[in-house]
Scaffold this motif. Structure first.
Motif, mmCIF file in Angstrom:
data_model
loop_
_atom_site.group_PDB
_atom_site.id
_atom_site.type_symbol
_atom_site.label_atom_id
_atom_site.label_comp_id
_atom_site.label_asym_id
_atom_site.label_seq_id
_atom_site.Cartn_x
_atom_site.Cartn_y
_atom_site.Cartn_z
ATOM 1 N N LEU A 10 2.765 1.609 -22.000
ATOM 2 C CA LEU A 10 2.624 0.182 -22.291
ATOM 3 C C LEU A 10 1.541 -0.048 -23.335
ATOM 4 C CD1 LEU A 10 3.004 -2.853 -21.291
ATOM 5 C CD2 LEU A 10 1.096 -2.344 -19.741
ATOM 6 N N CYS A 11 1.812 -0.961 -24.273
ATOM 7 C CA CYS A 11 0.770 -1.352 -25.229
ATOM 8 C C CYS A 11 0.850 -2.859 -25.432
ATOM 9 C CB CYS A 11 0.970 -0.609 -26.548
ATOM 10 S SG CYS A 11 -0.324 -0.949 -27.739
ATOM 11 N N ILE A 12 -0.231 -3.547 -25.169
ATOM 12 C CA ILE A 12 -0.269 -5.006 -25.302
ATOM 13 C C ILE A 12 -1.186 -5.360 -26.469
ATOM 14 C CG2 ILE A 12 -0.957 -7.155 -24.178
ATOM 15 C CD1 ILE A 12 -0.130 -6.027 -21.525
ATOM 16 N N MET A 69 -5.080 5.055 -18.618
ATOM 17 C CA MET A 69 -5.207 4.559 -19.988
ATOM 18 C C MET A 69 -5.375 5.740 -20.943
ATOM 19 S SD MET A 69 -7.468 1.079 -19.575
ATOM 20 C CE MET A 69 -6.471 0.055 -20.675
ATOM 21 N N HIS A 70 -4.859 5.572 -22.153
ATOM 22 C CA HIS A 70 -5.080 6.570 -23.204
ATOM 23 C C HIS A 70 -5.394 5.804 -24.495
ATOM 24 C CE1 HIS A 70 -1.090 5.995 -25.059
ATOM 25 N NE2 HIS A 70 -0.599 5.926 -23.852
ATOM 26 N N PRO A 71 -5.725 6.501 -25.562
ATOM 27 C CA PRO A 71 -6.213 5.771 -26.752
ATOM 28 C C PRO A 71 -5.231 4.753 -27.335
ATOM 29 C CG PRO A 71 -6.848 8.072 -26.900
ATOM 30 C CD PRO A 71 -5.934 7.965 -25.706
ATOM 31 N N ASN A 72 -3.936 4.906 -27.097
ATOM 32 C CA ASN A 72 -2.976 3.973 -27.676
ATOM 33 C C ASN A 72 -2.233 3.128 -26.657
ATOM 34 O OD1 ASN A 72 -3.009 4.433 -30.612
ATOM 35 N ND2 ASN A 72 -2.408 6.521 -30.099
ATOM 36 N N GLY A 73 -2.616 3.192 -25.401
ATOM 37 C CA GLY A 73 -1.877 2.402 -24.421
ATOM 38 C C GLY A 73 -2.199 2.827 -23.009
ATOM 39 N N THR A 74 -1.297 2.486 -22.108
ATOM 40 C CA THR A 74 -1.495 2.800 -20.694
ATOM 41 C C THR A 74 -0.197 3.314 -20.118
ATOM 42 O OG1 THR A 74 -3.109 0.989 -20.505
ATOM 43 C CG2 THR A 74 -2.166 1.830 -18.460
ATOM 44 N N ASN A 75 -0.264 4.451 -19.451
ATOM 45 C CA ASN A 75 0.900 4.956 -18.729
ATOM 46 C C ASN A 75 0.884 4.392 -17.317
ATOM 47 O OD1 ASN A 75 1.977 6.707 -20.777
ATOM 48 N ND2 ASN A 75 0.217 8.049 -20.423
ATOM 49 N N ILE A 76 2.017 3.879 -16.884
ATOM 50 C CA ILE A 76 2.132 3.302 -15.547
ATOM 51 C C ILE A 76 3.392 3.834 -14.895
ATOM 52 C CG2 ILE A 76 2.051 1.205 -14.174
ATOM 53 C CD1 ILE A 76 1.327 -0.387 -16.461
ATOM 54 N N GLU A 77 3.307 3.994 -13.600
ATOM 55 C CA GLU A 77 4.397 4.598 -12.834
ATOM 56 C C GLU A 77 4.674 3.718 -11.617
ATOM 57 O OE1 GLU A 77 2.973 8.440 -11.826
ATOM 58 O OE2 GLU A 77 4.855 9.133 -10.971
ATOM 59 N N GLY A 78 5.925 3.403 -11.380
ATOM 60 C CA GLY A 78 6.245 2.612 -10.200
ATOM 61 C C GLY A 78 7.635 2.027 -10.281
ATOM 62 N N GLU A 79 7.952 1.176 -9.315
ATOM 63 C CA GLU A 79 9.229 0.481 -9.354
ATOM 64 C C GLU A 79 9.266 -0.442 -10.577
ATOM 65 O OE1 GLU A 79 12.101 0.509 -7.530
ATOM 66 O OE2 GLU A 79 11.235 2.371 -6.776
ATOM 67 N N MET A 80 10.387 -0.473 -11.257
ATOM 68 C CA MET A 80 10.475 -1.238 -12.497
ATOM 69 C C MET A 80 10.074 -2.696 -12.301
ATOM 70 S SD MET A 80 13.386 -1.422 -15.413
ATOM 71 C CE MET A 80 13.325 -2.717 -16.685
ATOM 72 N N ALA A 81 10.512 -3.318 -11.214
ATOM 73 C CA ALA A 81 10.180 -4.733 -11.002
ATOM 74 C C ALA A 81 8.677 -4.929 -10.829
ATOM 75 C CB ALA A 81 10.938 -5.274 -9.784
ATOM 76 N N ALA A 82 8.011 -3.970 -10.176
ATOM 77 C CA ALA A 82 6.562 -4.078 -9.991
ATOM 78 C C ALA A 82 5.831 -3.877 -11.320
ATOM 79 C CB ALA A 82 6.090 -3.045 -8.961
ATOM 80 N N VAL A 83 6.312 -2.919 -12.105
ATOM 81 C CA VAL A 83 5.670 -2.660 -13.405
ATOM 82 C C VAL A 83 5.820 -3.872 -14.323
ATOM 83 C CG1 VAL A 83 5.751 -1.248 -15.497
ATOM 84 C CG2 VAL A 83 5.933 -0.147 -13.244
ATOM 85 N N THR A 84 7.030 -4.405 -14.415
ATOM 86 C CA THR A 84 7.237 -5.508 -15.356
ATOM 87 C C THR A 84 6.551 -6.785 -14.874
ATOM 88 O OG1 THR A 84 9.408 -6.003 -14.378
ATOM 89 C CG2 THR A 84 9.383 -4.563 -16.295
ATOM 90 N N ALA A 85 6.465 -6.986 -13.568
ATOM 91 C CA ALA A 85 5.722 -8.155 -13.060
ATOM 92 C C ALA A 85 4.239 -8.021 -13.426
ATOM 93 C CB ALA A 85 5.894 -8.282 -11.547
ATOM 94 N N THR A 86 3.722 -6.806 -13.393
ATOM 95 C CA THR A 86 2.327 -6.581 -13.767
ATOM 96 C C THR A 86 2.118 -6.838 -15.256
ATOM 97 O OG1 THR A 86 2.093 -4.973 -11.974
ATOM 98 C CG2 THR A 86 0.463 -4.869 -13.749
ATOM 99 N N VAL A 87 3.054 -6.389 -16.061
ATOM 100 C CA VAL A 87 2.959 -6.637 -17.509
ATOM 101 C C VAL A 87 2.986 -8.142 -17.779
ATOM 102 C CG1 VAL A 87 4.105 -6.299 -19.732
ATOM 103 C CG2 VAL A 87 4.009 -4.415 -18.089
ATOM 104 N N GLU A 88 3.868 -8.833 -17.074
ATOM 105 C CA GLU A 88 3.935 -10.279 -17.269
ATOM 106 C C GLU A 88 2.624 -10.950 -16.842
ATOM 107 O OE1 GLU A 88 7.463 -12.162 -15.744
ATOM 108 O OE2 GLU A 88 6.788 -14.165 -16.375
ATOM 109 N N ALA A 89 2.028 -10.475 -15.751
ATOM 110 C CA ALA A 89 0.743 -11.028 -15.308
ATOM 111 C C ALA A 89 -0.344 -10.796 -16.357
ATOM 112 C CB ALA A 89 0.338 -10.415 -13.966
ATOM 113 N N CYS A 90 -0.305 -9.636 -17.003
ATOM 114 C CA CYS A 90 -1.280 -9.346 -18.067
ATOM 115 C C CYS A 90 -1.112 -10.326 -19.229
ATOM 116 C CB CYS A 90 -1.102 -7.924 -18.587
ATOM 117 S SG CYS A 90 -1.530 -6.642 -17.397
#
Lengths: 95, 95, 95, 95
Positions: A7-9, A38-59
């Motif tokens: 992910l990169c925001i 986190m890494h220098p160009n983004g963040t790796n996240i692992e989980g259920e797709m709905a949980a990941v995308t809800a977190t991205v939306e919250a960000c």
């Protein structure tokens, strides 16, 4: 469906330095309980797709609340059903 | 949160030709009722983030059902709260 | 190596509205002689990888010259040697 | 122009397990002399844009030589001229 995402925001229009915003993103991801790194160009996240995308939306919602008028976001991910694989497994397979 | 996304779904391990799978993806996106437009490298989709990501997940689930063991997917998107903007508006602003 | 790329250049720190910069990007791509097509979320470009990436670099250099201090850019592309395929062929294969 | 890139190379049509190919990619990047770091979803690379993209092209050429008929590749990167920043600096700014 379980995914492993990179992910990169990118906050737009708030100056070239955006670390203040990325720290907020990190705090929201951290509070989500999802496995991440986190890494220098983004963040790796692992989980259920709905949980990941809800977190991205919250960000993104948080950044809008902080006054970021426009946000560009990239999320690439993989999903597989041929075997179970974690982020650590992916790196280990290269050893 | 409304987003305008550029989506690319890459079936892995099923040969170099993947149009059979991309047609299924198109049918699922079409049935979603979301505004979309295919282009040579992906599909632009516009709508509420939860609806868009649920549609992407449905596409991946369908490909797994069809025997695709691993899928790589990229989704970049933008969201803005400073003004309402559609996909058509974005192109029109360049004229 | 011939590639078909989807390019998105995001000027950071210069306000939420960036169409002024994207018009410059379009002019540079147009002058490159490469086959291209803008869409609501980016630009598809087709050509030798070195020519495409040199054009992308020229676009970024121009934006820096215009005062954009930081640029985020995404470029996804595919290359294949099993058959010759153009952007038009890719869309046609879905018909 | 110096860039910090996040690279992901996806071999298509050669099965769901691609670690054999990613190890070759790593060896080519390692031999390039560029500063890099692999992570679970890709590789961060830092250097002059022409050197980075030539290395990516060499990776793709090698995979084609190994029999991969089609490759999908994502490369997102940032460039800034407002200050010098390394990959390590980016992570440090979040501390």
């Amino acid at each position: 469906m379980k995914i492993i995402a990179d992910l990169c925001i990118v906050p737009m229009g708030v100056g070239a330095s955006v670390s203040r915003y990325i720290r907020e993103v990190r705090d929201i991801i951290d509070a989500s309980g999802l496995s991440y790194e986190m890494h220098p160009n983004g963040t790796n996240i692992e989980g259920e797709m709905a949980a990941v995308t809800a977190t991205v939306e919250a960000c993104c919602a948080k950044l809008h609340d902080m006054g970021v008028g426009r946000i560009f976001c990239t999320m690439s991910f993989s999903t597989r059903n041929d075997k179970h694989q974690t982020m650590a497994d992916k790196l280990a397979s290269l050893a």
